[in-house]
Design a protein around this motif. Structure first.
Motif, PDB file in Angstrom:
ATOM      1  N   ILE A  22       0.828  -1.202   0.000  1.00 28.07           N
ATOM      2  CA  ILE A  22       0.000   0.000   0.000  1.00 28.07           C
ATOM      3  C   ILE A  22       0.869   1.262   0.000  1.00 28.07           C
ATOM      4  CG2 ILE A  22      -1.642   1.352   1.384  1.00 28.07           C
ATOM      5  CD1 ILE A  22      -2.800  -1.492   2.231  1.00 28.07           C
ATOM      6  N   ASP A  23       1.934   1.267   0.817  1.00 22.36           N
ATOM      7  CA  ASP A  23       2.814   2.442   0.833  1.00 22.36           C
ATOM      8  C   ASP A  23       4.269   2.031   1.044  1.00 22.36           C
ATOM      9  OD1 ASP A  23       2.962   1.876   3.576  1.00 22.36           O
ATOM     10  OD2 ASP A  23       1.595   3.489   4.137  1.00 22.36           O
ATOM     11  N   LEU A 102       0.467   1.727  -6.146  1.00 19.49           N
ATOM     12  CA  LEU A 102       1.002   0.688  -5.259  1.00 19.49           C
ATOM     13  C   LEU A 102       2.526   0.661  -5.342  1.00 19.49           C
ATOM     14  CD1 LEU A 102      -1.324  -2.420  -5.827  1.00 19.49           C
ATOM     15  CD2 LEU A 102      -1.143  -1.046  -3.755  1.00 19.49           C
TER      16      LEU A 102
END
Length: 175
Positions: A22-23, A102
């Protein structure tokens, strides 16, 4: 000739499986935890905040002597420092790139040129203080406690703490 045992040690240190995150922080945390489970530590070698992060083994690179050369013509007796380094120019490298929102992890080079850590407590990162512990050290220093006393109190709340009084002195010097 490398023995089977040596070969087996390097084969045991697997790179993390490629994947999406996600990060950036999640990617780095995942890689860091996976690396520890395999007996090595990763560091950020290069980074562009919202584009790419290059991670490598903390043993990557070579030792560079940054000390000024000793002038022997002046007649002064200068002690040559004994220097040591954990660097082995390890080729291990991972790349995390941001693609379509992403973070995608790819393995550029999954091999190491050194053995796995038998015990992760041997590594300096295991002796680091948490932010909370640093704040407590600051408070206790201001209250007049000695490093040995500070360490004793920190160990009451964290019995697994591997730091020494020397590490407390270093934190005090930074503050």
């Amino acid at each position: 000739m490398t023995s089977y045992m040596e070969l087996n040690d390097t084969l045991q240190m697997l790179p993390p499986p490629p994947g999406s995150f996600i990060d950036r922080e999640e990617l780095i945390q995942h890689v860091g935890e996976f690396a520890l489970s395999q007996g090595y530590v990763v560091t950020i070698k290069q980074s562009k905040k919202d584009k790419v992060v290059v991670l490598g083994c903390d043993r990557g690179g070579v030792y560079r002597n940054r000390r000024k050369p000793v002038d022997e013509s002046s007649g002064e007796l200068a002690r040559k420092r004994k220097t040591g380094s954990r660097l082995t120019n390890c080729p291990f490298e991972l790349v995390g790139k941001k693609e379509d929102g992403l973070w995608v992890l790819t393995v550029k080079n999954g091999s190491h040129n050194h053995e796995a850590l038998k015990d992760i407590s041997e590594h300096p990162s295991a002796r680091r203080f948490t932010e909370k512990e640093v704040m407590l050290i600051k408070e206790m220093t201001e209250a007049g406690l000695k490093p040995r006393q500070i360490l004793k109190r920190l160990r009451q709340s964290n019995p697994e703490l591997l730091s020494t009084p020397k590490h407390v002195y270093n934190v005090k010097a930074k503050l």
